[in-house]
Motif scaffolding. Structure first.
Motif, PDB file in Angstrom:
ATOM      1  N   LEU A 102       0.840  -1.209   0.000  1.00  0.00           N
ATOM      2  CA  LEU A 102       0.000   0.000   0.000  1.00  0.00           C
ATOM      3  C   LEU A 102       0.871   1.253   0.000  1.00  0.00           C
ATOM      4  CD1 LEU A 102      -2.900   1.175   0.353  1.00  0.00           C
ATOM      5  CD2 LEU A 102      -2.521   1.046   2.808  1.00  0.00           C
ATOM      6  N   GLU A 103       1.924   1.210   0.836  1.00  0.00           N
ATOM      7  CA  GLU A 103       2.826   2.368   0.889  1.00  0.00           C
ATOM      8  C   GLU A 103       3.505   2.584  -0.462  1.00  0.00           C
ATOM      9  OE1 GLU A 103       5.538   2.123   4.138  1.00  0.00           O
ATOM     10  OE2 GLU A 103       3.975   2.497   5.627  1.00  0.00           O
ATOM     11  N   ARG A 125       2.432   1.753  -3.442  1.00  0.00           N
ATOM     12  CA  ARG A 125       1.487   2.301  -4.423  1.00  0.00           C
ATOM     13  C   ARG A 125       1.196   3.768  -4.132  1.00  0.00           C
ATOM     14  NH1 ARG A 125      -3.600  -0.310  -4.241  1.00  0.00           N
ATOM     15  NH2 ARG A 125      -3.064  -1.270  -2.265  1.00  0.00           N
ATOM     16  N   ALA A 126       1.107   4.098  -2.846  1.00  0.00           N
ATOM     17  CA  ALA A 126       0.846   5.496  -2.483  1.00  0.00           C
ATOM     18  C   ALA A 126       1.978   6.399  -2.958  1.00  0.00           C
ATOM     19  CB  ALA A 126       0.661   5.615  -0.971  1.00  0.00           C
ATOM     20  N   GLU A 167       1.515   7.075  -6.573  1.00  0.00           N
ATOM     21  CA  GLU A 167       0.337   7.860  -6.932  1.00  0.00           C
ATOM     22  C   GLU A 167       0.456   9.296  -6.446  1.00  0.00           C
ATOM     23  OE1 GLU A 167      -2.227   7.111  -8.707  1.00  0.00           O
ATOM     24  OE2 GLU A 167      -2.016   4.950  -8.952  1.00  0.00           O
ATOM     25  N   ALA A 168       0.827   9.463  -5.204  1.00  0.00           N
ATOM     26  CA  ALA A 168       0.839  10.801  -4.598  1.00  0.00           C
ATOM     27  C   ALA A 168       1.934  10.854  -3.540  1.00  0.00           C
ATOM     28  CB  ALA A 168      -0.523  11.098  -3.980  1.00  0.00           C
ATOM     29  N   ASP A 201       3.582  13.184  -2.089  1.00  0.00           N
ATOM     30  CA  ASP A 201       3.445  14.124  -0.970  1.00  0.00           C
ATOM     31  C   ASP A 201       2.486  13.581   0.087  1.00  0.00           C
ATOM     32  OD1 ASP A 201       5.200  16.091  -1.921  1.00  0.00           O
ATOM     33  OD2 ASP A 201       3.677  16.784  -3.324  1.00  0.00           O
ATOM     34  N   ALA A 202       1.412  12.948  -0.405  1.00  0.00           N
ATOM     35  CA  ALA A 202       0.462  12.346   0.527  1.00  0.00           C
ATOM     36  C   ALA A 202       1.139  11.213   1.296  1.00  0.00           C
ATOM     37  CB  ALA A 202      -0.756  11.825  -0.224  1.00  0.00           C
ATOM     38  N   ALA A 203       1.954  10.438   0.585  1.00  0.00           N
ATOM     39  CA  ALA A 203       2.652   9.336   1.243  1.00  0.00           C
ATOM     40  C   ALA A 203       3.583   9.864   2.318  1.00  0.00           C
ATOM     41  CB  ALA A 203       3.426   8.511   0.212  1.00  0.00           C
ATOM     42  N   ARG A 216      -4.300   2.755 -16.704  1.00  0.00           N
ATOM     43  CA  ARG A 216      -3.932   4.032 -16.096  1.00  0.00           C
ATOM     44  C   ARG A 216      -2.612   3.889 -15.366  1.00  0.00           C
ATOM     45  NH1 ARG A 216      -8.051   7.827 -13.124  1.00  0.00           N
ATOM     46  NH2 ARG A 216      -8.240   6.101 -11.678  1.00  0.00           N
ATOM     47  N   ALA A 217      -1.652   4.653 -15.797  1.00  0.00           N
ATOM     48  CA  ALA A 217      -0.338   4.593 -15.168  1.00  0.00           C
ATOM     49  C   ALA A 217      -0.421   5.211 -13.781  1.00  0.00           C
ATOM     50  CB  ALA A 217       0.670   5.344 -16.022  1.00  0.00           C
ATOM     51  N   PRO A 218       0.479   4.806 -12.878  1.00  0.00           N
ATOM     52  CA  PRO A 218       0.546   5.489 -11.585  1.00  0.00           C
ATOM     53  C   PRO A 218       0.668   6.991 -11.812  1.00  0.00           C
ATOM     54  CG  PRO A 218       1.974   3.576 -11.577  1.00  0.00           C
ATOM     55  CD  PRO A 218       1.445   3.715 -12.989  1.00  0.00           C
ATOM     56  N   ALA A 219      -0.086   7.761 -11.036  1.00  0.00           N
ATOM     57  CA  ALA A 219      -0.214   9.195 -11.323  1.00  0.00           C
ATOM     58  C   ALA A 219       1.116   9.938 -11.241  1.00  0.00           C
ATOM     59  CB  ALA A 219      -1.224   9.824 -10.366  1.00  0.00           C
ATOM     60  N   PHE A 270      -4.959  18.743   0.524  1.00  0.00           N
ATOM     61  CA  PHE A 270      -5.275  17.351   0.779  1.00  0.00           C
ATOM     62  C   PHE A 270      -4.057  16.483   0.559  1.00  0.00           C
ATOM     63  CE2 PHE A 270      -9.688  18.736  -0.353  1.00  0.00           C
ATOM     64  CZ  PHE A 270     -10.106  18.695   0.955  1.00  0.00           C
ATOM     65  N   THR A 271      -3.852  15.552   1.474  1.00  0.00           N
ATOM     66  CA  THR A 271      -2.738  14.621   1.327  1.00  0.00           C
ATOM     67  C   THR A 271      -3.304  13.216   1.203  1.00  0.00           C
ATOM     68  OG1 THR A 271      -2.590  14.443   3.702  1.00  0.00           O
ATOM     69  CG2 THR A 271      -1.174  16.066   2.653  1.00  0.00           C
ATOM     70  N   LEU A 272      -4.240  13.066   0.272  1.00  0.00           N
ATOM     71  CA  LEU A 272      -4.834  11.752   0.057  1.00  0.00           C
ATOM     72  C   LEU A 272      -4.384  11.229  -1.299  1.00  0.00           C
ATOM     73  CD1 LEU A 272      -8.441  12.583   1.257  1.00  0.00           C
ATOM     74  CD2 LEU A 272      -6.636  11.448   2.540  1.00  0.00           C
ATOM     75  N   VAL A 273      -4.383   9.926  -1.433  1.00  0.00           N
ATOM     76  CA  VAL A 273      -4.035   9.308  -2.709  1.00  0.00           C
ATOM     77  C   VAL A 273      -5.341   9.058  -3.456  1.00  0.00           C
ATOM     78  CG1 VAL A 273      -2.816   7.422  -3.825  1.00  0.00           C
ATOM     79  CG2 VAL A 273      -2.100   8.211  -1.557  1.00  0.00           C
ATOM     80  N   PRO A 274      -5.563   9.796  -4.565  1.00  0.00           N
ATOM     81  CA  PRO A 274      -6.888   9.776  -5.196  1.00  0.00           C
ATOM     82  C   PRO A 274      -7.371   8.389  -5.603  1.00  0.00           C
ATOM     83  CG  PRO A 274      -5.486  11.471  -6.161  1.00  0.00           C
ATOM     84  CD  PRO A 274      -4.624  10.674  -5.238  1.00  0.00           C
ATOM     85  N   ARG A 275      -6.446   7.549  -6.075  1.00  0.00           N
ATOM     86  CA  ARG A 275      -6.907   6.268  -6.618  1.00  0.00           C
ATOM     87  C   ARG A 275      -7.037   5.182  -5.572  1.00  0.00           C
ATOM     88  NH1 ARG A 275      -3.462   5.629 -11.961  1.00  0.00           N
ATOM     89  NH2 ARG A 275      -3.714   7.798 -12.558  1.00  0.00           N
ATOM     90  N   LEU A 276      -6.704   5.484  -4.351  1.00  0.00           N
ATOM     91  CA  LEU A 276      -6.907   4.486  -3.302  1.00  0.00           C
ATOM     92  C   LEU A 276      -8.254   4.759  -2.637  1.00  0.00           C
ATOM     93  CD1 LEU A 276      -3.381   4.317  -1.610  1.00  0.00           C
ATOM     94  CD2 LEU A 276      -4.312   2.896  -3.431  1.00  0.00           C
ATOM     95  N   GLU A 329      -8.183   2.516   2.417  1.00  0.00           N
ATOM     96  CA  GLU A 329      -6.747   2.359   2.154  1.00  0.00           C
ATOM     97  C   GLU A 329      -5.980   3.608   2.560  1.00  0.00           C
ATOM     98  OE1 GLU A 329      -5.979  -0.685  -1.490  1.00  0.00           O
ATOM     99  OE2 GLU A 329      -7.055   1.126  -2.010  1.00  0.00           O
ATOM    100  N   LEU A 367      -3.062   3.784   5.328  1.00  0.00           N
ATOM    101  CA  LEU A 367      -1.715   4.165   4.907  1.00  0.00           C
ATOM    102  C   LEU A 367      -0.958   4.798   6.073  1.00  0.00           C
ATOM    103  CD1 LEU A 367       0.098   4.319   2.404  1.00  0.00           C
ATOM    104  CD2 LEU A 367      -0.767   6.616   2.047  1.00  0.00           C
ATOM    105  N   LYS A 377      -8.151  10.632   9.665  1.00  0.00           N
ATOM    106  CA  LYS A 377      -6.789  10.110   9.613  1.00  0.00           C
ATOM    107  C   LYS A 377      -5.989  10.598  10.818  1.00  0.00           C
ATOM    108  CE  LYS A 377      -3.779  10.941   6.079  1.00  0.00           C
ATOM    109  NZ  LYS A 377      -3.401  11.231   4.683  1.00  0.00           N
TER     110      LYS A 377
END
Lengths: 307, 509
Positions: free
Chosen positions: A171-172, A174-175, A178-179, A181-183, A295-298, B89-95, B99, B103, B147
């Motif tokens: 999960l980490e 993939r995060a 994808e994003a 900064d969010a990770a 869809r590729a990882p963002a 926002f610090t969310l992963v849109p596709r999750l 999830e 995270l 979160k």
């Protein structure tokens, strides 16, 4: 095609698909973390040479696979140092690593074995038929009378799938892809994850290269990777960044390659390039959304810099 | 009660050449809601990010319960019981929501159960299995807060959590924050609106230019006093201060000009008012990232400001694109004038190109205007003059027009955009959240310019998530919900009244 020919065709499909599967599974992991490693080809050719030299030095094809993996990882580490560590452009870095890998391996090979390229005779990876399974009609010998590296790919695909989609670490990863900064905000160490994912990709590309040298050719030749790194990247797209589909896509590419050889052997007049082009057309279709939406990882190929 | 739960002392932090924090102090006690105030660029977010472990300070001390600590990463902060809800926002849109919540939580066993309990206790409900990209901003904000709460923090830090919530949701959130504080925790809050912060905070800290200039109990503080502390002088615009715009009318400019009736008055506006300049009929536009709009009937006359209020993500984007002529309606019709200016919401990605200098940025918009081109060539001298005029007239703090746009502060970037688009807006101006993220002075400037345009006979469409801004500036008000416009009648034009319309097409998530 007779049944014997069909069986041979399937066997060749799998044999040609395995190195693609190994490299593409590794690339799936690094792309899921947001790193597109165009330098994959460099890791593969390094794995082939490393595998050959290792097998020669230790007199064992098995140990050759390990040295090949190490060589592939080393090349990936160079890529990661620039692309992840310094945040350099991934496409340019990867291209440099591929061209550098092809040139360096050629140079090492010539320095070691002379410009004419003495025919190397290497310990080879022998096919290891699995009891019972190889007797399954038609597909048994194709799938289960292969070199041990093939079984690595079979086992790895479901394992990686489970790891990616069912574990916190997956999960980490993939995060991060994808994003990032969010990770980071969620406490994930983005750079480290990307670095490790790229190294894993390098290890598997190295194994794929060693497989080429030790299971296919039984020798090393300059440029013997022959674009497989780039094909593997296309395989990842066709497999929609899902390890199970990626394995299937790799075998499909393998079949397409086998088909052209067979058609030539069978004396067909059709230009074989047509069949060679088919998988790429499918890859384009996947990107265009005609074979399900890919869809590729963002955050793929976007360098990440922490504040 | 005297020993602070957390103390930041003399914090300095530099970004390149910019000194964001220059010795800021913040002291947080258990059981309090602590409001942090400051103009744009005062360093509020930076200070909160230091507390949350996202940014390492260059100098200064961080103490938790009197013990000096080093917060090198969000993990360090969590270990000490500090959780940060980010401004962006610090969310992963596709999750999925689940999830995203898992995270970084590290474990998954029992997570769904814990979440159910947490949602029941706080009233913050989100669909756990939905992918975040399919959720509205309200849900996303709730996920962010969940979160943070999931970590059971002793110090909960929220950076501008209210911008995307309806008035009711804001009330609900503030109720929750007070409960958390009553529980013995500490809550640190940055919010845009002064009156909001004064309503919920027990104590406040005001930052200016990266330094703490005021700290203490919030009781007995007046809005003007805080504004003086924030901007270091007297402020100008009651709307930007968070005073409800309706009849805040000590200032003459605030009294709302009559719209339809405007034709019969003898103001300067009457000379222009009346002519319909924009007409949308049954217009619809799909939008991949939002609900789009459908069935939009809208007429805008010269000299009036038409405000559209709504929670973000309800079709504002599509409406702004349609009205500005950036998109053609999928169905229905749009009659637009030729001289349209468009102030887009996102300065940095849509408004300006950071790597271009001011002349190039201005030229990019003026290149369709006949007076700035000669045949296939651009008249760069004319463009440079135009850029120069914008820089002077709109008081852009840039050394010259060859300064790169990316080197300017947010407020100055907005001045460039406003100046440029006003040049283009001979007939009609679309402004989408034109003051988002601007400090009071910059926001006041933008508001004054919008009013000036209207008095000069330009039709203005103001699309904003800032209810006070819409109420304070507009002659007519619409609410947008789920891609539909609802006409808000005169007597309902209050925060509560419009808020009800904003939920009109069933609430956004």
């Amino acid at each position: 095609m007779t049944e014997a020919e069909l069986s041979l065709f399937l066997e060749a499909s799998v044999r040609l698909g395995i190195p693609l599967a190994l490299a593409a599974l590794g690339e799936t992991i690094s792309e899921r973390s947001g790193v597109i490693n165009i330098g994959l080809e460099g890791s593969i050719i390094a794995g082939a040479l490393g595998g050959a030299l290792g097998a020669l030095a230790f007199g064992s094809a098995g140990l050759g696979v390990l040295t090949g993996a190490a060589a592939g990882m080393l090349v990936a580490a160079v890529f990661a140092a620039f692309a992840v560590g310094l945040g350099a452009d991934q496409i340019i870095t990867g291209t440099a690593v591929t061209l550098g890998g092809l040139g360096m391996t050629g140079a090492v090979y010539q320095a070691r074995f002379g410009a004419t390229g003495t025919e190397l005779s290497l310990p080879t990876l022998q096919a290891l038929p699995l009891p019972f399974l190889e007797r399954i009609p038609l597909v048994g010998s194709a799938l289960f009378a292969q070199a041990p590296t093939a079984y690595v790919a079979y086992v790895l695909a479901p394992m990686l799938w489970y790891w990616l989609f069912r574990t916190p670490a997956g999960l980490e990863l993939r995060a991060v892809g994808e994003a990032p900064d969010a990770a980071k905000a969620a406490g994930v160490r983005v750079r480290r994850v990307r670095f490790l994912a790229t190294l894993v990709g390098g290890v598997l590309a190295g194994v794929a290269g060693a497989h080429l040298a030790l299971a296919h050719a039984g020798t090393f030749a300059e440029n013997m990777s022959a674009g497989k790194g780039f094909i593997a990247i296309a395989v990842v797209v066709l497999g929609r960044w899902n390890p199970l589909l990626v394995l299937g896509a790799a075998l499909f590419f393998g079949a397409a390659s086998a088909l052209q050889f067979f058609l030539q052997a069978l004396g067909f007049d059709l230009p074989y390039q047509l069949f060679l082009a088919l998988p790429y057309l499918l890859t384009l279709a996947a990107l265009g959304g005609w074979v399900g939406r890919a869809r590729a990882p963002a955050a793929l190929a976007i360098p990440w810099e922490s504040e | 009660m005297t020993r602070p739960l957390a103390r930041l002392g003399g914090i300095e932090r530099r970004f390149g050449a910019v000194l964001a924090l220059d010795g800021a102090d913040l002291e947080i006690r258990a059981g309090e809601v602590h409001g942090v105030l400051g103009a744009n660029g005062a360093g509020k977010s930076t200070l909160l990010n230091v507390l949350g472990g996202m940014l390492a300070p260059d100098a200064g001390v961080v103490e938790i319960e009197g013990r000096a600590v080093r917060l090198g990463s969000p993990r360090d902060a969590w270990a000490l019981g500090i959780a940060l809800v980010h401004q962006h926002f610090t969310l992963v849109p596709r999750l999925s929501a689940l999830e995203n919540l898992a995270l970084g939580a590290g474990h998954r066993r029992g997570l769904a159960g814990d979440l159910e309990k947490l949602m029941a206790r706080t009233g913050l409900r989100v669909p756990l299995d939905a992918r975040v990209e399919q959720l509205g901003v309200g849900d996303r904000q709730r996920i962010e807060i969940l979160k943070a709460l999931l970590r059971d923090p002793r110090v909960l830090v929220l950076d501008e959590p209210t911008a995307v919530l309806t008035p009711d949701e804001v009330d609900g959130l503030f109720g929750l924050l007070k409960e958390l504080a009553a529980d013995g925790r500490a809550v640190v809050l940055v919010a845009h609106k002064l009156d909001e912060v004064l309503g919920v905070a027990d104590r406040i800290t005001v930052l200016r230019n990266g330094r703490t200039v005021l700290t203490g109990p919030s009781a007995g503080r007046s809005v003007p006093e805080l504004v003086r502390a924030m901007v270091g002088g007297d402020a100008v615009d009651p709307i930007a201060l968070g005073l409800t715009g309706v009849d805040a009318g000590a200032t003459g400019a605030m009294s709302r000009p009559p719209a339809e009736r405007g034709e019969t008055t003898t103001s300067a506006r009457a000379l222009h008012a009346g002519g319909v300049v924009v007409r949308l009929r049954g217009a619809a536009l799909a939008d991949r990232s939002g609900p789009g709009v459908h069935g939009v009937d809208l007429e805008i006359r010269r000299g009036e400001i038409v405000g559209v209020a709504g929670v973000e993500g309800n079709g504002q984007r599509a409406l702004a694109l349609l009205a500005s002529g950036r998109a053609v309606p999928d169905s229905g019709s749009a009659e637009l004038p030729s001289g349209i200016g468009f102030i887009p919401q996102d300065r940095s990605t849509e408004g300006l190109i950071a790597e271009f200098d001011l002349v190039e940025n201005v030229g990019l918009a003026l290149q369709r205007e006949p007076e700035y081109v000669r045949g296939p060539w651009m008249r760069w001298d004319a463009v440079r003059d135009a850029a120069e005029r914008i820089r002077e007239r709109f008081e852009v703090a840039a050394p010259s027009v060859t300064t790169l746009a990316g080197a300017l502060s947010g407020g100055n970037q907005q001045r460039v955009i406003v100046g440029r688009e006003l040049t283009l807006a001979r007939d009609f101006l679309v402004a989408e959240n034109p003051t988002r993220g601007l400090d009071v002075a910059a926001a006041a400037f933008v508001h004054a310019e919008l009013r000036r345009m209207a008095t000069e006979g330009v039709g203005v469409l103001l699309v904003s998530t800032d209810l006070d801004e819409v109420l304070g500036l507009s002659n007519r008000v619409y609410a947008i919900a789920r891609g539909r416009l609802h006409d808000v009648p005169e007597e309902r034009r209050t925060r509560e009244g419009v808020g009800a319309f904003m939920l009109g097409g069933t609430a956004d998530g």
